[in-house]
Design a protein around this motif. Structure first.
Motif, PDB file in Angstrom:
ATOM      1  N   GLU A  29       5.883  19.227   3.686  1.00 51.59           N
ATOM      2  CA  GLU A  29       6.672  18.840   2.203  1.00 51.59           C
ATOM      3  C   GLU A  29       5.466  17.332   2.134  1.00 51.59           C
ATOM      4  O   GLU A  29       5.254  16.850   3.677  1.00 51.59           O
ATOM      5  CB  GLU A  29       8.045  17.801   2.687  1.00 51.59           C
ATOM      6  CG  GLU A  29       9.286  19.178   2.553  1.00 51.59           C
ATOM      7  CD  GLU A  29      10.597  18.498   2.210  1.00 51.59           C
ATOM      8  OE1 GLU A  29      11.197  18.124   2.371  1.00 51.59           O
ATOM      9  OE2 GLU A  29      11.092  19.901   1.805  1.00 51.59           O
ATOM     10  N   GLU A  30       5.669  16.894   0.809  1.00 49.02           N
ATOM     11  CA  GLU A  30       4.628  15.343   1.780  1.00 49.02           C
ATOM     12  C   GLU A  30       5.595  14.184   0.606  1.00 49.02           C
ATOM     13  O   GLU A  30       6.738  14.684   0.299  1.00 49.02           O
ATOM     14  CB  GLU A  30       3.352  15.523   0.522  1.00 49.02           C
ATOM     15  CG  GLU A  30       2.214  16.338   0.843  1.00 49.02           C
ATOM     16  CD  GLU A  30       0.897  16.577   0.188  1.00 49.02           C
ATOM     17  OE1 GLU A  30       0.573  15.560  -0.874  1.00 49.02           O
ATOM     18  OE2 GLU A  30      -0.109  17.497   1.065  1.00 49.02           O
ATOM     19  N   TYR A  31       5.490  13.538   1.514  1.00 46.74           N
ATOM     20  CA  TYR A  31       6.269  12.025   0.923  1.00 46.74           C
ATOM     21  C   TYR A  31       4.914  10.859   0.364  1.00 46.74           C
ATOM     22  O   TYR A  31       4.319  10.385   1.503  1.00 46.74           O
ATOM     23  CB  TYR A  31       7.007  11.846   1.883  1.00 46.74           C
ATOM     24  CG  TYR A  31       8.601  12.921   2.352  1.00 46.74           C
ATOM     25  CD1 TYR A  31       9.445  12.797   1.409  1.00 46.74           C
ATOM     26  CD2 TYR A  31       8.272  13.501   2.914  1.00 46.74           C
ATOM     27  CE1 TYR A  31      10.261  13.731   1.229  1.00 46.74           C
ATOM     28  CE2 TYR A  31       8.902  15.266   3.332  1.00 46.74           C
ATOM     29  CZ  TYR A  31      10.204  14.643   2.331  1.00 46.74           C
ATOM     30  OH  TYR A  31      11.259  15.181   2.478  1.00 46.74           O
ATOM     31  N   LEU A  32       5.445  10.064  -0.463  1.00 44.70           N
ATOM     32  CA  LEU A  32       5.060   9.000  -0.935  1.00 44.70           C
ATOM     33  C   LEU A  32       5.751   7.811  -0.152  1.00 44.70           C
ATOM     34  O   LEU A  32       7.023   7.700  -0.335  1.00 44.70           O
ATOM     35  CB  LEU A  32       4.954   8.674  -2.357  1.00 44.70           C
ATOM     36  CG  LEU A  32       3.532   7.644  -2.400  1.00 44.70           C
ATOM     37  CD1 LEU A  32       2.663   7.626  -2.421  1.00 44.70           C
ATOM     38  CD2 LEU A  32       4.080   7.274  -4.470  1.00 44.70           C
ATOM     39  N   VAL A  33       5.084   6.765   1.143  1.00 42.88           N
ATOM     40  CA  VAL A  33       5.655   6.270   1.192  1.00 42.88           C
ATOM     41  C   VAL A  33       4.730   4.252   1.262  1.00 42.88           C
ATOM     42  O   VAL A  33       3.858   4.564   1.525  1.00 42.88           O
ATOM     43  CB  VAL A  33       5.257   5.985   2.890  1.00 42.88           C
ATOM     44  CG1 VAL A  33       6.163   5.268   4.147  1.00 42.88           C
ATOM     45  CG2 VAL A  33       6.113   7.620   3.569  1.00 42.88           C
ATOM     46  N   GLU A  34       5.559   3.631   0.700  1.00 42.27           N
ATOM     47  CA  GLU A  34       5.284   2.340   0.785  1.00 42.27           C
ATOM     48  C   GLU A  34       4.943   1.796   1.728  1.00 42.27           C
ATOM     49  O   GLU A  34       6.315   1.274   2.379  1.00 42.27           O
ATOM     50  CB  GLU A  34       5.628   1.936  -0.582  1.00 42.27           C
ATOM     51  CG  GLU A  34       5.530   0.220  -0.930  1.00 42.27           C
ATOM     52  CD  GLU A  34       6.421  -0.746  -2.148  1.00 42.27           C
ATOM     53  OE1 GLU A  34       6.126  -1.035  -2.345  1.00 42.27           O
ATOM     54  OE2 GLU A  34       7.301  -0.255  -2.654  1.00 42.27           O
ATOM     55  N   ALA A  35       4.052   1.101   2.431  1.00 44.34           N
ATOM     56  CA  ALA A  35       4.237   0.191   3.966  1.00 44.34           C
ATOM     57  C   ALA A  35       3.142  -0.175   3.939  1.00 44.34           C
ATOM     58  O   ALA A  35       2.556  -0.404   3.247  1.00 44.34           O
ATOM     59  CB  ALA A  35       4.279   1.813   4.644  1.00 44.34           C
ATOM     60  N   GLU A  36       3.181  -0.784   4.864  1.00 49.05           N
ATOM     61  CA  GLU A  36       2.301  -1.826   5.151  1.00 49.05           C
ATOM     62  C   GLU A  36       0.694  -1.704   6.409  1.00 49.05           C
ATOM     63  O   GLU A  36       0.078  -1.214   5.681  1.00 49.05           O
ATOM     64  CB  GLU A  36       2.908  -3.300   6.017  1.00 49.05           C
ATOM     65  CG  GLU A  36       3.042  -3.902   5.070  1.00 49.05           C
ATOM     66  CD  GLU A  36       2.834  -4.919   4.292  1.00 49.05           C
ATOM     67  OE1 GLU A  36       1.602  -5.204   4.338  1.00 49.05           O
ATOM     68  OE2 GLU A  36       3.766  -5.338   3.364  1.00 49.05           O
ATOM     69  N   MET A  75       1.170  -1.303  -0.183  1.00 47.08           N
ATOM     70  CA  MET A  75      -0.069  -0.198  -0.261  1.00 47.08           C
ATOM     71  C   MET A  75       0.574   1.118   0.190  1.00 47.08           C
ATOM     72  O   MET A  75       1.926   0.811   0.292  1.00 47.08           O
ATOM     73  CB  MET A  75      -1.127   0.373   0.853  1.00 47.08           C
ATOM     74  CG  MET A  75      -2.087  -1.635   0.985  1.00 47.08           C
ATOM     75  SD  MET A  75      -2.735  -1.419   3.395  1.00 47.08           S
ATOM     76  CE  MET A  75      -4.161   0.149   2.491  1.00 47.08           C
ATOM     77  N   TYR A  76      -0.090   2.036  -0.283  1.00 45.70           N
ATOM     78  CA  TYR A  76       1.329   3.142  -0.307  1.00 45.70           C
ATOM     79  C   TYR A  76       0.100   4.661   0.165  1.00 45.70           C
ATOM     80  O   TYR A  76      -0.812   5.347   0.657  1.00 45.70           O
ATOM     81  CB  TYR A  76       1.413   4.220  -1.708  1.00 45.70           C
ATOM     82  CG  TYR A  76       1.648   3.440  -2.756  1.00 45.70           C
ATOM     83  CD1 TYR A  76       3.632   3.879  -3.181  1.00 45.70           C
ATOM     84  CD2 TYR A  76       1.149   2.407  -3.210  1.00 45.70           C
ATOM     85  CE1 TYR A  76       4.091   2.896  -3.482  1.00 45.70           C
ATOM     86  CE2 TYR A  76       2.182   1.586  -4.517  1.00 45.70           C
ATOM     87  CZ  TYR A  76       2.970   1.753  -4.198  1.00 45.70           C
ATOM     88  OH  TYR A  76       3.956   0.771  -5.196  1.00 45.70           O
ATOM     89  N   TYR A  77       0.917   5.305   0.704  1.00 41.01           N
ATOM     90  CA  TYR A  77       0.883   6.415   2.026  1.00 41.01           C
ATOM     91  C   TYR A  77       1.292   7.828   2.053  1.00 41.01           C
ATOM     92  O   TYR A  77       2.130   7.690   1.290  1.00 41.01           O
ATOM     93  CB  TYR A  77       0.607   5.837   3.571  1.00 41.01           C
ATOM     94  CG  TYR A  77       0.582   4.569   3.686  1.00 41.01           C
ATOM     95  CD1 TYR A  77      -1.485   5.184   4.269  1.00 41.01           C
ATOM     96  CD2 TYR A  77       0.496   3.455   3.841  1.00 41.01           C
ATOM     97  CE1 TYR A  77      -1.900   3.981   5.462  1.00 41.01           C
ATOM     98  CE2 TYR A  77       0.049   2.546   4.440  1.00 41.01           C
ATOM     99  CZ  TYR A  77      -1.322   2.623   5.050  1.00 41.01           C
ATOM    100  OH  TYR A  77      -2.425   1.271   5.641  1.00 41.01           O
ATOM    101  N   ILE A  78       0.373   9.206   1.727  1.00 43.08           N
ATOM    102  CA  ILE A  78       1.113  10.272   1.630  1.00 43.08           C
ATOM    103  C   ILE A  78       1.173  10.912   2.972  1.00 43.08           C
ATOM    104  O   ILE A  78       0.190  10.570   4.003  1.00 43.08           O
ATOM    105  CB  ILE A  78      -0.111  11.231   1.401  1.00 43.08           C
ATOM    106  CG1 ILE A  78      -0.428  10.613  -0.564  1.00 43.08           C
ATOM    107  CG2 ILE A  78       0.387  12.689   0.482  1.00 43.08           C
ATOM    108  CD1 ILE A  78      -1.166  10.962  -0.973  1.00 43.08           C
TER     109      ILE A  78
END
Length: 66
Positions: A24-31, A1-4
């Motif tokens: 700032e905003e980051y796209l994070v791939e996490a469970e 899943m991806y989270y902002i």
């Protein structure tokens, strides 16, 4: 899943010496959201400026195509 993740950094402005907040905003791939926090702490926890996470929301992005 991806989270902002919305992250705030506090830094000193080089021109006037005043404290300023950078967002700032980051796209994070996490469970899950906890995993997002762990990954952000690993990336920014050792940095010179303080940071805080102001929001984490699940992204509608389904995947990344390379």
């Amino acid at each position: 899943m991806y989270y902002i993740a919305k992250v705030k950094f506090e830094t000193v402005n080089d021109q006037n010496g005043k404290l300023q907040t950078i967002k700032e905003e980051y796209l994070v791939e996490a469970e899950n959201v906890v995993d997002v926090a762990v990954k952000l702490n690993e990336k920014f926890g050792e940095g010179m400026s303080d940071f805080s996470v102001s929001a984490v929301v699940e992204s509608k992005i389904m995947g990344i195509v390379n």
